[in-house]
Design a protein around this motif. Structure first.
Motif, PDB file in Angstrom:
ATOM      1  N   GLU A  82       8.827  10.765   3.932  1.00 33.79           N
ATOM      2  CA  GLU A  82       8.703  11.217   2.761  1.00 33.79           C
ATOM      3  C   GLU A  82       8.308  10.359   1.708  1.00 33.79           C
ATOM      4  O   GLU A  82       8.152  10.842   0.722  1.00 33.79           O
ATOM      5  CB  GLU A  82      10.021  11.881   2.558  1.00 33.79           C
ATOM      6  N   ILE A  83       8.387   9.014   1.722  1.00 36.29           N
ATOM      7  CA  ILE A  83       7.829   8.195   0.945  1.00 36.29           C
ATOM      8  C   ILE A  83       6.916   7.440   1.817  1.00 36.29           C
ATOM      9  O   ILE A  83       7.523   6.911   3.138  1.00 36.29           O
ATOM     10  CB  ILE A  83       8.778   7.340   0.182  1.00 36.29           C
ATOM     11  N   PHE A  84       6.113   6.500   1.293  1.00 34.36           N
ATOM     12  CA  PHE A  84       5.394   5.593   1.815  1.00 34.36           C
ATOM     13  C   PHE A  84       4.756   4.610   1.123  1.00 34.36           C
ATOM     14  O   PHE A  84       5.064   4.462  -0.317  1.00 34.36           O
ATOM     15  CB  PHE A  84       4.094   6.075   2.628  1.00 34.36           C
ATOM     16  N   GLU A  85       4.385   3.158   1.674  1.00 34.31           N
ATOM     17  CA  GLU A  85       3.863   2.168   0.740  1.00 34.31           C
ATOM     18  C   GLU A  85       2.550   2.488   0.502  1.00 34.31           C
ATOM     19  O   GLU A  85       1.705   2.602   1.219  1.00 34.31           O
ATOM     20  CB  GLU A  85       4.276   1.003   1.686  1.00 34.31           C
ATOM     21  N   ALA A  86       2.194   2.053  -0.776  1.00 36.37           N
ATOM     22  CA  ALA A  86       0.821   2.218  -1.390  1.00 36.37           C
ATOM     23  C   ALA A  86       0.843   1.085  -2.303  1.00 36.37           C
ATOM     24  O   ALA A  86       1.747   0.580  -2.956  1.00 36.37           O
ATOM     25  CB  ALA A  86       0.482   3.463  -1.813  1.00 36.37           C
ATOM     26  N   TYR A  87      -0.660   0.705  -2.698  1.00 42.49           N
ATOM     27  CA  TYR A  87      -0.916  -0.026  -3.914  1.00 42.49           C
ATOM     28  C   TYR A  87      -1.058   0.479  -4.939  1.00 42.49           C
ATOM     29  O   TYR A  87      -2.034   1.267  -5.255  1.00 42.49           O
ATOM     30  CB  TYR A  87      -2.111  -1.288  -3.303  1.00 42.49           C
ATOM     31  N   ASN A  88       0.061   0.518  -5.813  1.00 38.17           N
ATOM     32  CA  ASN A  88      -0.163   1.041  -7.277  1.00 38.17           C
ATOM     33  C   ASN A  88       0.031  -0.210  -8.115  1.00 38.17           C
ATOM     34  O   ASN A  88      -0.919  -0.857  -8.536  1.00 38.17           O
ATOM     35  CB  ASN A  88       0.922   2.267  -7.578  1.00 38.17           C
ATOM     36  N   LYS A  89       1.080  -0.460  -8.995  1.00 36.22           N
ATOM     37  CA  LYS A  89       1.112  -1.512  -9.523  1.00 36.22           C
ATOM     38  C   LYS A  89       1.888  -2.472  -8.503  1.00 36.22           C
ATOM     39  O   LYS A  89       3.058  -2.707  -8.466  1.00 36.22           O
ATOM     40  CB  LYS A  89       2.226  -1.453 -10.892  1.00 36.22           C
ATOM     41  N   GLY A  90       1.093  -3.292  -7.736  1.00 35.35           N
ATOM     42  CA  GLY A  90       1.666  -4.122  -6.702  1.00 35.35           C
ATOM     43  C   GLY A  90       1.889  -3.067  -5.536  1.00 35.35           C
ATOM     44  O   GLY A  90       1.657  -1.738  -5.688  1.00 35.35           O
ATOM     45  N   LEU A  91       2.918  -3.677  -4.725  1.00 40.94           N
ATOM     46  CA  LEU A  91       3.038  -2.893  -3.473  1.00 40.94           C
ATOM     47  C   LEU A  91       4.117  -2.049  -3.887  1.00 40.94           C
ATOM     48  O   LEU A  91       5.303  -2.624  -4.591  1.00 40.94           O
ATOM     49  CB  LEU A  91       3.612  -3.708  -2.405  1.00 40.94           C
ATOM     50  N   SER A  92       4.008  -0.563  -3.684  1.00 38.35           N
ATOM     51  CA  SER A  92       5.163   0.368  -4.333  1.00 38.35           C
ATOM     52  C   SER A  92       5.352   1.366  -3.157  1.00 38.35           C
ATOM     53  O   SER A  92       4.778   1.627  -2.177  1.00 38.35           O
ATOM     54  CB  SER A  92       4.451   1.229  -5.580  1.00 38.35           C
ATOM     55  N   LEU A  93       6.680   1.916  -3.438  1.00 36.74           N
ATOM     56  CA  LEU A  93       6.831   3.233  -2.499  1.00 36.74           C
ATOM     57  C   LEU A  93       6.496   4.361  -3.544  1.00 36.74           C
ATOM     58  O   LEU A  93       6.682   4.676  -4.460  1.00 36.74           O
ATOM     59  CB  LEU A  93       8.326   3.097  -2.521  1.00 36.74           C
ATOM     60  N   VAL A  94       5.920   5.518  -2.730  1.00 37.30           N
ATOM     61  CA  VAL A  94       5.392   6.457  -3.296  1.00 37.30           C
ATOM     62  C   VAL A  94       5.717   7.757  -2.651  1.00 37.30           C
ATOM     63  O   VAL A  94       5.650   7.597  -1.386  1.00 37.30           O
ATOM     64  CB  VAL A  94       3.658   6.414  -3.576  1.00 37.30           C
ATOM     65  N   PRO A  95       6.014   8.836  -3.235  1.00 36.99           N
ATOM     66  CA  PRO A  95       6.078  10.174  -2.509  1.00 36.99           C
ATOM     67  C   PRO A  95       5.090  10.558  -1.474  1.00 36.99           C
ATOM     68  O   PRO A  95       3.796  10.500  -2.005  1.00 36.99           O
ATOM     69  CB  PRO A  95       6.587  11.372  -3.441  1.00 36.99           C
ATOM     70  N   THR A  96       5.154  10.882  -0.180  1.00 37.23           N
ATOM     71  CA  THR A  96       3.950  10.981   0.426  1.00 37.23           C
ATOM     72  C   THR A  96       3.064  12.488   0.339  1.00 37.23           C
ATOM     73  O   THR A  96       1.765  12.139   0.529  1.00 37.23           O
ATOM     74  CB  THR A  96       4.560  11.518   2.102  1.00 37.23           C
ATOM     75  N   THR A  97       3.651  13.156  -0.420  1.00 33.81           N
ATOM     76  CA  THR A  97       2.943  14.001  -1.194  1.00 33.81           C
ATOM     77  C   THR A  97       1.781  13.731  -2.060  1.00 33.81           C
ATOM     78  O   THR A  97       0.963  14.408  -2.573  1.00 33.81           O
ATOM     79  CB  THR A  97       3.593  15.062  -1.634  1.00 33.81           C
ATOM     80  N   GLU A  98       1.957  12.391  -2.646  1.00 30.68           N
ATOM     81  CA  GLU A  98       1.302  11.697  -3.574  1.00 30.68           C
ATOM     82  C   GLU A  98      -0.069  10.993  -2.798  1.00 30.68           C
ATOM     83  O   GLU A  98      -1.017  10.471  -3.349  1.00 30.68           O
ATOM     84  CB  GLU A  98       1.717  10.989  -4.564  1.00 30.68           C
ATOM     85  N   PHE A  99      -0.052  11.140  -1.350  1.00 33.41           N
ATOM     86  CA  PHE A  99      -1.064  10.055  -0.746  1.00 33.41           C
ATOM     87  C   PHE A  99      -2.302  10.323  -1.025  1.00 33.41           C
ATOM     88  O   PHE A  99      -3.075   9.402  -1.279  1.00 33.41           O
ATOM     89  CB  PHE A  99      -0.877  10.336   0.739  1.00 33.41           C
ATOM     90  N   ALA A 100      -2.717  11.512  -1.148  1.00 35.27           N
ATOM     91  CA  ALA A 100      -4.415  11.687  -1.460  1.00 35.27           C
ATOM     92  C   ALA A 100      -4.581  11.147  -2.740  1.00 35.27           C
ATOM     93  O   ALA A 100      -5.848  10.473  -2.964  1.00 35.27           O
ATOM     94  CB  ALA A 100      -4.776  13.279  -1.610  1.00 35.27           C
TER      95      ALA A 100
END
Length: 411
Positions: A82-100
């Motif tokens: 339901e959350i995943f790791e992505a590079y936003n401001k540094g490595l961040s946790l982001v809701p999976t619905t925001e992956f695109a």
């Protein structure tokens, strides 16, 4: 269309920020994992850092806002994708619905790493494709052209894995402490999520908006690396066709997604996301409440704003030699109401089920016992922190006798 700037007082801006960050009062959300998701909805993303001496950064962010927060709640959301790791401001946790909106990147370093280490990259990808999730330690160490922050040669396998994660080929399958296991992205996220494609410029516009959403009142510069990963402020030949952050920001203002703000006594324009404008115009008075704020909490991203709006200087001293530190290695600012009143340096001793308080520093002129409501609020915060740490008592450093008596060794 963008309208005239909102004009607010500094006091209103402070009240707005703590309310916007769900810190008025602290630990105000109930509901377990659902409350955790509410924080993600409010902030958009939460920066991840693996250091756990006082608690991992994302856990501390959530602990400050969610009543009775259990780190297992966030871990459960991570395991359920339901959350995943992505590079936003540094490595961040982001809701999976925001992956695109977070799959694209302007990073040239990652692609260069893969190109310059093509043989290693190919072997690593084939191994993961055949055998499933792997960590850097599952491979023979390889040396190449990649170096770390200090110019030392790094493990090329590790660099390749991280580059694949940045470019969206691999994702984090799980963590075992600080050991990261990578797998093919298509084995980690649902097909419909992966199939949702958005143009890169729209992704970058969304990322820019996400920084304003996470902080609440950023300016154009933001200080430090607040806008890292979204490219230069102005058009640059190295990124042909990219209009730059300034143009994207003005588009967001014109579309009405961002509202321009002027804070009395502060220089420069600031911005709030449109849905927060009403809260900014009439922010509530914060109750007597204490929160311990971690180093990468979005509310402390803009160090310049902390100084000008809150009259609080905050420097993360991890990379400063011990003899030159003014405070400590992993120090948490103490927020009381809408003011930062001090700093605390806790260490979690899980083996002994205790929290060591190594030091406390109060801001000039702040005397805890003379401020209405502070002692009880600090006791509540310490009690909550003990629960978060899985500890049953506080161990105060010998020179903190006054604090030990004031706040009790067993709050």
């Amino acid at each position: 269309m963008g309208g005239p700037a909102l004009i607010v007082t500094a006091a209103a801006a402070r009240r707005f920020l703590v309310a916007r960050h769900l810190l008025a009062p602290a630990r105000s959300l109930d509901g377990g994992p659902d409350a955790v998701l509410e924080v993600f909805r409010r902030l958009g993303s939460i920066q991840f850092d693996p250091l756990a001496v006082a608690g991992r950064n994302h856990d501390l962010v959530l602990h400050a806002r969610v009543a009775g927060y259990d780190p297992g709640w966030c871990d459960r959301l991570y395991e359920r994708r339901e959350i995943f790791e992505a590079y936003n401001k540094g490595l961040s946790l982001v809701p999976t619905t925001e992956f695109a909106w977070f799959r694209g990147t302007l990073s040239r370093n990652s692609q260069r790493t893969l190109t310059e280490n093509g043989d290693v990259a190919e072997r690593v990808l084939e191994r993961i494709r055949a055998d499933g999730p792997q960590s850097a330690l599952d491979f023979e160490r390889e040396r190449g052209t990649t170096t770390d922050w200090f110019g030392m040669a790094t493990n090329t396998v590790r660099a390749v894995l991280e580059a694949y994660a940045v470019t969206g080929v691999l994702g984090l399958a799980r963590r075992d402490g600080n050991r990261r296991y990578y797998d093919l992205l298509e084995r980690l996220l649902p097909a419909d999520v992966l199939a949702h494609k958005i143009p890169l410029e729209e992704q970058l516009r969304h990322k820019l908006l996400s920084r304003y959403r996470a902080h609440g009142l950023l300016g154009v510069g933001g200080g430090g690396d607040v806008f890292g990963g979204i490219g230069p402020a102005k058009p640059d030949a190295r990124w042909p066709g990219y209009p730059g952050r300034n143009a994207l920001r003005e588009e967001l203002v014109e579309r009405g997604d961002l509202v321009s703000v002027e804070v009395e006594g502060l220089r420069g324009r600031r911005f709030v996301v449109s849905e927060d404008a009403k809260l900014l115009e009439a922010p509530p008075d914060p109750p007597a409440s204490v929160a311990f704020v971690p180093p990468f909490d979005a509310i402390v991203w803009d160090r310049g704003l902390l100084g000008s709006l809150f009259e609080f200087e905050y420097v993360w001293e991890l990379f400063i030699p011990p003899g030159k530190r003014r405070w400590g290695w992993y120090v948490l600012p103490i927020l009381f109401g809408d003011r930062f009143v001090g700093r605390i340096e806790p260490r979690i001793d899980r083996a002994e089920a205790r929290v060591h308080v190594l030091d406390v520093w109060w801001e000039d002129g702040f005397v805890p016992r003379r401020v209405d409501g502070f002692v009880d609020a600090m006791r509540d915060a310490l009690r909550a922190y003990l629960g978060f740490a899985g500890a049953d008592r506080l161990a105060w450093a010998p020179h903190l006798g006054t604090e030990k008596r004031l706040f009790l060794s067993k709050p």
